[in-house]
Every structure is written in structure tokens, then in C-alpha cells.
Write a protein that holds these residues in place. Structure first.
Motif, PDB file in Angstrom:
ATOM      1  N   PHE A  94       0.782  -1.271  -0.175  1.00  0.00           N
ATOM      2  CA  PHE A  94      -0.010   0.040  -0.157  1.00  0.00           C
ATOM      3  C   PHE A  94       0.938   1.328  -0.049  1.00  0.00           C
ATOM      4  O   PHE A  94       0.563   2.036  -0.603  1.00  0.00           O
ATOM      5  N   PHE A  95       1.732   1.290   0.934  1.00  0.00           N
ATOM      6  CA  PHE A  95       2.689   2.503   1.042  1.00  0.00           C
ATOM      7  C   PHE A  95       3.681   2.617  -0.179  1.00  0.00           C
ATOM      8  O   PHE A  95       4.215   4.031  -0.174  1.00  0.00           O
ATOM      9  N   ASN A 150      12.972   7.348   9.385  1.00  0.00           N
ATOM     10  CA  ASN A 150      11.604   7.377   9.152  1.00  0.00           C
ATOM     11  C   ASN A 150      11.051   6.509   7.726  1.00  0.00           C
ATOM     12  O   ASN A 150      10.156   6.855   7.128  1.00  0.00           O
ATOM     13  N   SER A 151      11.893   5.682   7.465  1.00  0.00           N
ATOM     14  CA  SER A 151      11.666   4.671   6.392  1.00  0.00           C
ATOM     15  C   SER A 151      12.534   3.489   6.352  1.00  0.00           C
ATOM     16  O   SER A 151      13.464   3.233   7.023  1.00  0.00           O
ATOM     17  N   TYR A 152      11.969   2.526   5.406  1.00  0.00           N
ATOM     18  CA  TYR A 152      12.777   1.417   5.185  1.00  0.00           C
ATOM     19  C   TYR A 152      12.805   1.155   3.566  1.00  0.00           C
ATOM     20  O   TYR A 152      11.878   1.692   2.794  1.00  0.00           O
ATOM     21  N   VAL A 162       9.754   2.822   1.536  1.00  0.00           N
ATOM     22  CA  VAL A 162       8.441   2.855   2.255  1.00  0.00           C
ATOM     23  C   VAL A 162       8.597   4.020   3.377  1.00  0.00           C
ATOM     24  O   VAL A 162       9.607   4.063   4.140  1.00  0.00           O
ATOM     25  N   THR A 163       7.750   5.221   3.355  1.00  0.00           N
ATOM     26  CA  THR A 163       7.770   5.956   4.503  1.00  0.00           C
ATOM     27  C   THR A 163       6.523   5.845   5.222  1.00  0.00           C
ATOM     28  O   THR A 163       5.614   5.534   4.690  1.00  0.00           O
ATOM     29  N   PRO A 215       3.636   1.992   8.788  1.00  0.00           N
ATOM     30  CA  PRO A 215       4.193   0.808   8.244  1.00  0.00           C
ATOM     31  C   PRO A 215       5.636   0.132   8.790  1.00  0.00           C
ATOM     32  O   PRO A 215       5.520  -0.988   8.793  1.00  0.00           O
ATOM     33  N   ILE A 216       6.300   1.062   9.130  1.00  0.00           N
ATOM     34  CA  ILE A 216       7.624   0.806   9.661  1.00  0.00           C
ATOM     35  C   ILE A 216       7.395  -0.065  10.909  1.00  0.00           C
ATOM     36  O   ILE A 216       8.140  -0.969  11.128  1.00  0.00           O
TER      37      ILE A 216
END
Length: 138
Positions: free
Chosen positions: A6-7, A40-42, A62-63, A71-72
């Protein structure tokens, strides 16, 4: 998988094996070692996909964004589970028994939570996000 898809606007075919075993290709599976985290992401490497004309892969980012869903956090929980149950497996997306999720496995579980109209393309695309916004996100 749902939140990452989704993200990041990924398609299910970029995260899961096809149901037809003859079409399952390990070269298309994202690997755990390509994963990295920032504050704030991967991100991770999508090694190959059907729109990749030069076979160079893409980095999926993805953030958290402005969503109330993080999501993280959920991805870290998933990784902890994988690292406990399957510490030596190289694939990023795994079921509890160590197999790669298939399209039908994902869709079957997706329909436990969403109506049958939600399927394997981008979840945002199927819920009415304008195509221009999807294209702008990449």
C-alpha cells in the motif's frame, strides 16, 4: 506485505510468487540483505519486474508519511518474527513455514479483512486514487 504494498504502490506480483510453479522465479524475489532502515523509512531492492526493461531492479522506499498507520512499526514486527522463526532464510517475504507467499495465499488472507473487490494491483489504485497521483509517486 499489505502495508508495504500500500505505502509503496507495489503490485502483488512484485512481492509474491505466481500460483503456477512453472512461473516462479527466484531471481524476482526481494532479498533480506538488501533491506535498510533510516529514521522514518525502510527500503529494499526489487531485483526485477515486468516493467524493468534493463533488468537493473528498483529500490522500493516505504515511508510513514502522514498516515495514522505506521508501516515501519509493523514491518519491524514482521522482521522480528522472521528472524526468530527463519533466521537463515534469504527471502524478504516469507510465510511461517519458510515458503514464499503465493498470489492465492495473499488474496485469500486479504479477503478475510476486505471485500472481494480489493485484489492484487496497487491497493490505492483500486480504492480510487487518481492515476496522476500514482504516477507521481513512481
Amino acid at each position: 506485505m499489505l502495508l508495504t504494498g500500500f505505502f509503496s504502490l507495489m503490485r502483488l506480483g512484485e512481492m509474491a510468487f505466481p500460483d503456477d510453479k512453472k512461473l516462479q522465479d527466484w531471481k524476482k524475489i526481494s532479498r533480506r540483505h538488501t533491506l535498510s532502515f533510516k529514521e522514518n523509512s525502510y527500503s529494499f531492492q526489487l531485483p526485477f519486474h515486468k516493467a524493468d526493461r534493463f533488468f537493473s531492479g528498483n529500490t522500493i522506499l516505504v515511508t510513514h508519511g502522514e498516515s495514522t498507520i505506521d508501516p515501519i512499526h509493523h514491518f519491524r514486527t514482521y522482521l522480528t518474527s522472521c528472524d526468530t522463526l527463519l533466521p537463515f532464510h534469504s527471502a524478504l517475504w516469507l510465510r511461517g513455514d519458510g515458503t514464499i507467499p503465493t498470489r492465492s495465499f495473499f488474496v485469500q488472507h486479504l479477503h478475510l479483512f476486505f471485500d472481494k473487490e480489493v485484489g492484487g494491483q496497487s491497493m490505492r489504485a483500486e480504492k480510487g486514487t487518481p492515476p496522476s497521483l500514482i504516477q507521481a509517486r513512481g
